[in-house]
Design a protein around this motif. Structure first.
Motif: not given
Length: 214
Positions: A194-207
């Motif tokens: 929850k301290q890393q909001p950019d992870l959501v976008e990164h996972v979307r890129g991986l997807q």
């Protein structure tokens, strides 16, 4: 790291003389992304203290008005004076990805824990190795007279009795060891999902990459 993660509200509490002020200074020297929450207080400045550096010194009427207006994130009445954390500078630093360090007691810690910023709070309590060592450290500081030291010792158990409401509890037997432990705790907590909001976008890129492969 600013801009790539959410900030933390780092609460450091202990009875007087257990070393939290020294460790707070060391943490700020270690990482410029850690900023100190400068408390407001109604007590008189001590020799050498500067308004806006050690504390924001205030009269009681102004302090109470700030509380009534919701401008204090937390506040408490300690040793005959009010202390509190102004909300605006804390929120500004937090939103910019900086960690805000609080040198406050259990009352303030509970108020922050009950605030909207609770999910981004890291609370740490420092225990002394013994009560005798605690008294010795208070006397060695040379800041207070015998009566004040006696009052602080009387209050110390009230502080210690709230140790189990904190995320982490460390016995400060050696400053260097405790400093290293604090750095480890802070570093690990910064990596919480929850301290890393950019992870959501990164996972979307991986997807998206995975879909291109299939």
């Amino acid at each position: 790291m600013s801009g790539t993660r959410r900030g933390l509200l780092i609460i450091l509490s202990s009875p007087s003389g257990a070393g939290k002020s020294t460790l707070a200074r060391r943490l700020r020297d270690w990482d410029p992304d850690i900023v100190f929450s400068i408390s407001a207080t109604t007590r008189a400045p001590r020799p050498g203290e500067v308004d806006g550096r050690e504390y924001h010194f205030s009269d009681e009427a102004t302090f109470k008005q700030m509380v009534d207006d919701g401008e204090m994130l937390e506040h408490a009445f300690v040793f005959g004076n009010f202390y509190g954390s102004p909300r605006k500078p804390v929120e500004k630093a937090f939103e910019s990805g900086q960690d805000v360090l609080f040198d406050i007691d259990w009352q303030g810690a509970q108020q922050i824990a009950n605030s909207t910023l609770d999910t981004h709070t890291l609370s740490i309590f420092l225990l002394p190795p013994s009560i005798a060592a605690l008294k010795s450290r208070l006397e060695a500081r040379g800041q207070d007279d015998a009566a004040t030291i006696a009052r602080r010792m009387e209050k110390s158990w009230d502080e210690i009795s709230h140790w189990d409401s904190y995320d982490y509890v460390l016995v400060n037997d050696d400053l260097d060891t405790t400093e290293a432990q604090l750095k480890t705790i802070i570093t690990a907590t910064r990596l919480r999902r929850k301290q890393q909001p950019d992870l959501v976008e990164h996972v979307r890129g991986l997807q998206a990459e995975f879909k291109d492969l299939t």
